[in-house]
Structure formats: structure tokens, C-alpha cells
Scaffold this motif. Structure first.
Motif, PDB file in Angstrom:
ATOM      1  N   UNK A 111       0.777  -1.228   0.000  1.00 16.13           N
ATOM      2  CA  UNK A 111       0.000   0.000   0.000  1.00 16.13           C
ATOM      3  C   UNK A 111       0.808   1.277   0.000  1.00 16.13           C
ATOM      4  N   UNK A 112       2.100   1.209   0.278  1.00 13.72           N
ATOM      5  CA  UNK A 112       2.913   2.430   0.318  1.00 13.72           C
ATOM      6  C   UNK A 112       3.851   2.565  -0.868  1.00 13.72           C
ATOM      7  N   UNK A 113       3.897   1.589  -1.744  1.00 11.31           N
ATOM      8  CA  UNK A 113       4.908   1.559  -2.805  1.00 11.31           C
ATOM      9  C   UNK A 113       4.848   2.771  -3.736  1.00 11.31           C
ATOM     10  N   UNK A 114       3.647   3.212  -4.105  1.00  4.39           N
ATOM     11  CA  UNK A 114       3.536   4.358  -5.005  1.00  4.39           C
ATOM     12  C   UNK A 114       3.876   5.676  -4.318  1.00  4.39           C
ATOM     13  N   UNK A 115       3.650   5.750  -3.032  1.00  4.91           N
ATOM     14  CA  UNK A 115       3.898   6.992  -2.293  1.00  4.91           C
ATOM     15  C   UNK A 115       5.376   7.184  -1.954  1.00  4.91           C
ATOM     16  N   UNK A 116       6.171   6.139  -2.091  1.00  5.17           N
ATOM     17  CA  UNK A 116       7.605   6.233  -1.782  1.00  5.17           C
ATOM     18  C   UNK A 116       8.354   6.827  -2.962  1.00  5.17           C
ATOM     19  N   UNK A 117       9.276   7.702  -2.694  1.00  6.36           N
ATOM     20  CA  UNK A 117       9.993   8.455  -3.721  1.00  6.36           C
ATOM     21  C   UNK A 117      10.810   7.553  -4.653  1.00  6.36           C
ATOM     22  N   UNK A 118      10.619   7.753  -5.974  1.00  9.95           N
ATOM     23  CA  UNK A 118      11.449   7.060  -6.955  1.00  9.95           C
ATOM     24  C   UNK A 118      12.870   7.605  -6.832  1.00  9.95           C
ATOM     25  N   UNK A 119      13.870   6.724  -6.712  1.00 10.37           N
ATOM     26  CA  UNK A 119      15.219   7.180  -6.369  1.00 10.37           C
ATOM     27  C   UNK A 119      16.087   7.646  -7.536  1.00 10.37           C
ATOM     28  N   UNK A 120      15.500   8.006  -8.660  1.00 13.41           N
ATOM     29  CA  UNK A 120      16.292   8.514  -9.786  1.00 13.41           C
ATOM     30  C   UNK A 120      15.666   9.802 -10.290  1.00 13.41           C
ATOM     31  N   UNK A 148       6.578   8.260 -13.329  1.00 12.60           N
ATOM     32  CA  UNK A 148       6.997   8.552 -11.961  1.00 12.60           C
ATOM     33  C   UNK A 148       5.891   9.359 -11.276  1.00 12.60           C
ATOM     34  N   UNK A 149       5.400   8.859 -10.156  1.00 16.25           N
ATOM     35  CA  UNK A 149       4.329   9.550  -9.433  1.00 16.25           C
ATOM     36  C   UNK A 149       4.783  10.115  -8.090  1.00 16.25           C
ATOM     37  N   UNK A 150       5.985   9.736  -7.629  1.00 19.70           N
ATOM     38  CA  UNK A 150       6.504  10.261  -6.361  1.00 19.70           C
ATOM     39  C   UNK A 150       8.000  10.497  -6.479  1.00 19.70           C
ATOM     40  N   UNK A 151       8.453  11.613  -5.930  1.00 23.92           N
ATOM     41  CA  UNK A 151       9.884  11.909  -5.940  1.00 23.92           C
ATOM     42  C   UNK A 151      10.220  13.077  -6.845  1.00 23.92           C
ATOM     43  N   UNK A 152      11.513  13.398  -6.963  1.00 27.68           N
ATOM     44  CA  UNK A 152      11.933  14.578  -7.718  1.00 27.68           C
ATOM     45  C   UNK A 152      11.612  14.510  -9.207  1.00 27.68           C
ATOM     46  N   UNK A 153      11.425  13.325  -9.747  1.00 28.33           N
ATOM     47  CA  UNK A 153      11.108  13.173 -11.177  1.00 28.33           C
ATOM     48  C   UNK A 153       9.606  13.010 -11.409  1.00 28.33           C
ATOM     49  N   UNK A 154       8.790  13.352 -10.418  1.00 23.64           N
ATOM     50  CA  UNK A 154       7.337  13.189 -10.526  1.00 23.64           C
ATOM     51  C   UNK A 154       6.821  13.750 -11.840  1.00 23.64           C
ATOM     52  N   UNK A 180      14.687  -4.008  -0.843  1.00 25.85           N
ATOM     53  CA  UNK A 180      14.467  -2.684  -1.417  1.00 25.85           C
ATOM     54  C   UNK A 180      13.870  -2.794  -2.819  1.00 25.85           C
ATOM     55  N   UNK A 181      12.997  -1.879  -3.152  1.00 28.45           N
ATOM     56  CA  UNK A 181      12.328  -1.862  -4.458  1.00 28.45           C
ATOM     57  C   UNK A 181      12.827  -0.673  -5.283  1.00 28.45           C
ATOM     58  N   UNK A 182      13.604  -0.933  -6.344  1.00 26.42           N
ATOM     59  CA  UNK A 182      14.139   0.191  -7.114  1.00 26.42           C
ATOM     60  C   UNK A 182      13.086   0.993  -7.862  1.00 26.42           C
ATOM     61  N   UNK A 183      11.952   0.377  -8.194  1.00 29.04           N
ATOM     62  CA  UNK A 183      10.933   1.071  -8.990  1.00 29.04           C
ATOM     63  C   UNK A 183       9.758   1.562  -8.162  1.00 29.04           C
TER      64      UNK A 183
END
Length: 200
Positions: free
Chosen positions: A105-114, A154-160, A133-136
Motif C-alpha cells: 500500500x505504500x509503494x507508489x507513495x515512496x519516492x522514486x530514487x532517480x 513517476x508519481x513520487x519523488x523529484x522526477x514526478x 528494497x524496491x528500485x521502482x
């Protein structure tokens, strides 16, 4: 920076018109993958369906993608979904196809690390140093490119809002040049309408 509502509405209307023009082109589609979906797309999702998805996953979808699946269409009749680059756009419920592990349930809300422009010494070692850890994380699957490769939003993180893929290099995932989903989708439609055979 997201479009103002009137700008977004105009972009969505323009894209819908180009999609209709692509569907009306005579003969067999020249563009790679289009013979699978033939430029058909499923009906838009209701506001309740989209809002429910966002609530379950703790995210707000990028406005242009959200507007597209709410007004232009969603999923479709093809084996891989509806009209879109490569083999077509996957329905929203297939969001987790790009994950290496099981979704939660939290996977999409966690920031994409690239992020675009950043070069890593070893992206996967930095993005997913542990076995769990999940890279995607922070991405949803848009569509199949073939050979197991996917286009991701990308839905979360600096590249949203940006489109990338799971065909990463050691230096990191490769982002498209487009600023958002609609720019990527419209660039594909423009290529279709001038008769190009491949989209990159």
C-alpha cells in the motif's frame, strides 16, 4: 510546474483529436505495436475510481495523466491495453507490473530514487542496496515496449510526472525528453500521424 486547468483542458482536447485522427487513418497502422490496439482506447475512469485508487495508495496522480484517464480514455481492447506508444497503455490496475517485488500500500507513495540528468556510479546498488528494497517504487507501469521492457510514469519523488523505463543502465534509468505524460503521448501521436514506423 503543472498546467492551469484551462491549459490542461486544451491539451487534453488536442490529444483526443489527434487520437481520433490516428484511429481514422486508412489501412494497416505503420507504427510499431499499433496493430495490437489499432488506436482504440477504453472509456474514461470515473472520478470515484481515480480518487479511490489515490486514497488506497496515498498519492495524487500527476494532473495530466489523471486528466487523460478521466476524460480521454483508459485501458482498452488490445492484449496489452489501449492506444498508446509501443503495445499500448496498460489499465491503471496494472500499475505494479514494473516492480521487482510484491506491491504494498505504500509503494507508489515512496519516492522514486532517480531523476533526469543525474548520473550514478551504480544506480541499482544505490537505489536498492538491500534484498527487500524496491528500485521502482514511486512509479506506475504505463505500457509494454516489448521484450519485458516497460514505460513507467513517476508519481513520487523529484522526477514526478516524467516518463522513464525499466531498461536502466548502470548510470541510471533513461528518461524520455518529455516534461510530462501528455507531452510523451502527444509526441507519439505526432509520429503516428506523419507515418513514422518507430517511436523513441
Amino acid at each position: 510546474m503543472e498546467d492551469r486547468p484551462d491549459e490542461l483542458s486544451a491539451r487534453l482536447t488536442r490529444v483526443a483529436g489527434k487520437l481520433e485522427a490516428a484511429a481514422s487513418m486508412p489501412g494497416k497502422p505503420a507504427m510499431f505495436g499499433a496493430d495490437v490496439h489499432r488506436f482504440r482506447i477504453g472509456p474514461p475512469l470515473s472520478e470515484d475510481a481515480v480518487a479511490g485508487f489515490e486514497e488506497r495508495h496515498g498519492v495524487r496522480l500527476p494532473a495530466d495523466y489523471r486528466g487523460f484517464i478521466r476524460t480521454v480514455g483508459h485501458g482498452g481492447p488490445g492484449q496489452f491495453g489501449g492506444a498508446g506508444p509501443y503495445y499500448g497503455l496498460r489499465p491503471l490496475e496494472d500499475w505494479d507490473l514494473g516492480l521487482w517485488g510484491a506491491p504494498n500500500g505504500t509503494m507508489l507513495a515512496r519516492s522514486f530514487p532517480a531523476e533526469p540528468g543525474r548520473v550514478y556510479e551504480d544506480w541499482l546498488a544505490e537505489a536498492a542496496p538491500g534484498d527487500e528494497d524496491e528500485p521502482y517504487r514511486g512509479t506506475l507501469a504505463l505500457g509494454d515496449q516489448g521484450c519485458g521492457f516497460l514505460s513507467l510514469l513517476v508519481v513520487s519523488g523529484p522526477a514526478r510526472g516524467r516518463v522513464t523505463g525499466n531498461c536502466e543502465t548502470k548510470e541510471g534509468p533513461v528518461f524520455t525528453p518529455d516534461q510530462d505524460f501528455l507531452s510523451w503521448y502527444e509526441r507519439w501521436l505526432d509520429a503516428v500521424l506523419v507515418g513514422e514506423r518507430h517511436f523513441r
